[in-house]
Enzyme design. Sequence first.
Site: not given
Ligand code: SAH
Length: 385
Positions: A114, A127, A134, A138, A141, A190-191, A222, A245, A247, A321, A364
Amino acid sequence: MSATLPVLDSDAKPPVADAPGSPVKPGILDVPADTLRAWLAERGQPPMRVSQIRKQILASRATTFEAMSDLPKPLRAELADAFSVFSMRVEKHLFAKDDTHKLVLRLGDDRMIEAVLIQDDGRATACISTQVGCGMGCVFCASGLNGVVRNLTTGEMLEQLVLMRNLTDANSTNPDRAPRLTNVVVMGMGEPLANLENLLDALAVAGDKNGLGIGARHVTISTVGLPAKIRKLAESGKQYSLAVSLHAPNDELRTRIVPTNDKTGLDAILAAADEFYEKTGRQVTYEYVVLGGLNDQPAHARQLAGLLTGRKAHVNLIPWNDVQGLPYRRPHDTDLQNLIDTLRKNGVSVKVRKRKGSEIDAACGQLRRRAEQEDRGQRRQRSRR
Ligand code: SAH
């Protein structure tokens, strides 16, 4: 999320070189300059054609070789036989009233990723994804639900940027709508730091004045928090912004939410982020997905403030989300407000991430999942016939 997602008709999609089902030719942005020079030399063409071709795609918005009017006609045809301008094609193109676009892209090997374009206040932010799936796992996600399949190539990351740049209005006179890409956030699937070399190569082209002209300071990467790679990024000497991230404000909770934390731990991540700041002078952003009842209680707020007070840090709170099938919820307003107030009282700068393109606000990785599920459904139907 809305069930009535506006899908553009095929004419409105950014044109791609290959028709569905045709054999996949290598994307030209992934062909190393040396290889392309040699290929051109075999056809009696000078080396400068390499930069002409790249400039056509990156700067002049050419989407076919045929359109590259500064190349000899026969060469254009030969290029089109051997390569594609885009190795990926647009599987789904959704857009919202606020001019947010979401693309589900089908790669040459049929995998899907995406990419999103957000347009506001004169900025156009892309983005992009860095991997198929990934591997970080997490728990909240959608991107990592089926693990990681592979890294994206440099060309595949550039193509995402070019496809989204091509959605901006080059002739825009509206001050709210940039005529080109102004920002990149590496926050798709992805990371990024697990694919750092390819990413840095792609961003170098994106930053070039003959490329997309997006300065390093307008790029945010990120990461889940991989300390060694954060240091490597700092050593790249580029002024990219880093978003970590976080969290959760303690290791016990973070390991539950972000399983990779088990091996790294908060201390090592914060230390690497502090070093990043010292080396680059760039303030680090800490992302905090707010999961109702799980990491948004007053004790969490106090702990988080304790971790970040005195650090040159900014916090981005991201109300979760929804992801279909996952047992989490968005925070109550009072809990979110308490997080904001506690951080501010302790001198930590904080913002809540705005929701963009809310009617297409599939989190995402969700759009891709849906597209893949549809794919599997179609395959099952075909095999039943
Ligand atoms: N792998 C990277 C990029 C991830 S996407 C990372 O971990 O940072 C970017 C951000 O969106 C990250 O902070 C991720 O944790 C967050 N994210 C992923 N799924 C989400 C969701 N369902 N709701 C809100 N944030 C989310």
